[in-house]
Design a protein around this motif. Sequence first.
Motif, PDB file in Angstrom:
ATOM      1  N   ASP A  38      -6.374  90.078  27.899  1.00 16.25           N
ATOM      2  CA  ASP A  38      -6.667  91.509  27.728  1.00 16.25           C
ATOM      3  C   ASP A  38      -6.054  91.972  26.402  1.00 16.25           C
ATOM      4  O   ASP A  38      -6.309  91.368  25.377  1.00 16.25           O
ATOM      5  N   ASP A  39      -5.203  92.972  26.437  1.00 16.99           N
ATOM      6  CA  ASP A  39      -4.645  93.500  25.189  1.00 16.99           C
ATOM      7  C   ASP A  39      -3.220  93.038  24.928  1.00 16.99           C
ATOM      8  O   ASP A  39      -2.556  93.555  24.030  1.00 16.99           O
ATOM      9  N   ARG A  40      -2.728  92.059  25.689  1.00 16.47           N
ATOM     10  CA  ARG A  40      -1.316  91.692  25.615  1.00 16.47           C
ATOM     11  C   ARG A  40      -1.102  90.214  25.283  1.00 16.47           C
ATOM     12  O   ARG A  40      -1.965  89.368  25.561  1.00 16.47           O
ATOM     13  N   ILE A  41       0.068  89.929  24.735  1.00 17.66           N
ATOM     14  CA  ILE A  41       0.528  88.553  24.566  1.00 17.66           C
ATOM     15  C   ILE A  41       1.115  88.114  25.910  1.00 17.66           C
ATOM     16  O   ILE A  41       2.015  88.763  26.456  1.00 17.66           O
ATOM     17  N   VAL A  42       0.608  87.009  26.445  1.00 14.02           N
ATOM     18  CA  VAL A  42       1.106  86.548  27.746  1.00 14.02           C
ATOM     19  C   VAL A  42       1.943  85.288  27.614  1.00 14.02           C
ATOM     20  O   VAL A  42       2.616  84.899  28.591  1.00 14.02           O
ATOM     21  N   ILE A 380       6.121  89.389  17.959  1.00  9.64           N
ATOM     22  CA  ILE A 380       5.290  88.538  18.814  1.00  9.64           C
ATOM     23  C   ILE A 380       6.154  88.110  19.995  1.00  9.64           C
ATOM     24  O   ILE A 380       6.970  87.182  19.903  1.00  9.64           O
ATOM     25  N   GLU A 381       5.978  88.800  21.086  1.00  6.17           N
ATOM     26  CA  GLU A 381       6.757  88.527  22.297  1.00  6.17           C
ATOM     27  C   GLU A 381       5.884  88.765  23.518  1.00  6.17           C
ATOM     28  O   GLU A 381       4.949  89.602  23.481  1.00  6.17           O
ATOM     29  N   ALA A 386      -1.215  92.571  21.729  1.00  8.81           N
ATOM     30  CA  ALA A 386      -1.711  91.441  20.941  1.00  8.81           C
ATOM     31  C   ALA A 386      -2.291  91.943  19.631  1.00  8.81           C
ATOM     32  O   ALA A 386      -3.493  91.924  19.389  1.00  8.81           O
ATOM     33  N   ASP A 387      -1.398  92.437  18.763  1.00  8.54           N
ATOM     34  CA  ASP A 387      -1.737  92.836  17.399  1.00  8.54           C
ATOM     35  C   ASP A 387      -1.191  91.737  16.494  1.00  8.54           C
ATOM     36  O   ASP A 387       0.029  91.685  16.229  1.00  8.54           O
ATOM     37  N   LEU A 388      -2.054  90.873  16.021  1.00  6.68           N
ATOM     38  CA  LEU A 388      -1.623  89.658  15.324  1.00  6.68           C
ATOM     39  C   LEU A 388      -2.394  89.480  14.026  1.00  6.68           C
ATOM     40  O   LEU A 388      -3.565  89.863  13.915  1.00  6.68           O
TER      41      LEU A 388
END
Length: 467
Positions: A38-42, A380-381, A386-388
């Motif tokens: 989705d919109d997150r770093i997992v 990045i955590e 998830a803006d990369l």
Amino acid sequence: MTTDASTERADTLIRNTMAVTMDDQRRVITDAAIAIRDDRIVAVGKTDDVTAAWHADSVIEGVRFVVTPGLINTHVHITGEPLTRGFVPDDTPFLENVFEWLTPIHTHYTEEDEHISAQLASLEMLKSGTTSFLEAGTIRFIDPVVEALTEIGIRARVGPWAWDLPPEPEVLRLTTAQAIARLHDTMDRYASVADGRIQAWPIIIGHTCCSDELWRAAKGLSLECGTGMSFHMSPAAMDPEGFLAAFGQRPMVHLDEIGVLGDNVILTHAVHVDDEEIRLLAKTGTSVSHCPTTALKVSYGVTQIGKFPEMVAAGINVAIGTDGNNASNYHDLMRATYLVAGLFKDARRDATIFPAEDAFAMATRNGARALQAEDDLGSIEVGKKADLVLHDTNRPEWRPLHNVANQLVWSADGRGVHTVFVDGRRVVDNYRCTTIDEDDLLRRAQVAGEGIRARSGLPDRAKWPTV
């Protein structure tokens, strides 16, 4: 051996890459993997560890990339200037620059112009690695701008033009009641748009352009709505001179006395400040957006009287902005970060000031804190947005790669940005924006810019003869 059935599903998996996490330990993970759902770093870690737990249909082989958090531009004018970029002569002093060129140019933008302008500025930011920005508070037509930002996919904090003291230009004149009503209306309608990617803030022009009633109203609205607040202050001597004449106090002293300063505030410029003002900024937790290119080009005197090293030493959160396209002329935050790292090394003849690692933190973590979003952005955590940014190292400015912090700040710039994610969505892929037709936007920007120039009646002061 792991199988899809034994691992969790992510939407995107970047693997075999180098991740500059900007986490609390500032870890740089080689042979890294990052999983997005989705919109997150997992997940983030070594590729073997992450792929043992996660799979995805969309897999990016990242061996050629350095992955960083999305950059955060804490002061940018996305309307009023992008369509007249470079038109204002570069030999105009501050007062002429602002009041005889920039402000009049704003009055000739139409609603369609501001839509085009907002997307043009955002396109430049996205393609050079900026995923979030704070607008400067000079949007005349908020509706088309929010629409434009929603379409292109960048993250933004925006507000409408709000001041109440300048009588001119007439089209921008506002009473105090009108300015306050405009802020309330924008907060009511755009508190959270596009799943929270676009949010309104009470942003006011600042300088000597606002009454105490407007200052207090904007601050109160920001506290009531749980947002930040932003304004311009003290790029040149005009602001301290104006406050001293009106109140017998320098700007930060007066703003602290009327309750404006605080940890939800980020003010821009702060070049002409004294030690007592720095003490007040630190005491109140107020952030500062440093716009180095504007300071140089409009000759603020930043290298002679600027106190940014003292601000950082005092504990003030200093972030970075690019400002307007006739003051800095670009929105590549990596270029601005380069200047932040270098200006005071030379000015103070001290190579220890603002090392590359600290300068890059200003462009990421410090920006996130200034946007009241440090739990979501800036590193990045696991659990963060998830803006990369995927920087392409198959370029001459990236090779050989020995020290990634030095490479990011001193060698590379936004030209090497290959792919960008915002909210887990790939908005730039292989150097092209995926959300809009770039070629059509650039064509419309040229036409609209020429129209604004013609309507403004301002002279063409280009020095080279065009034949």
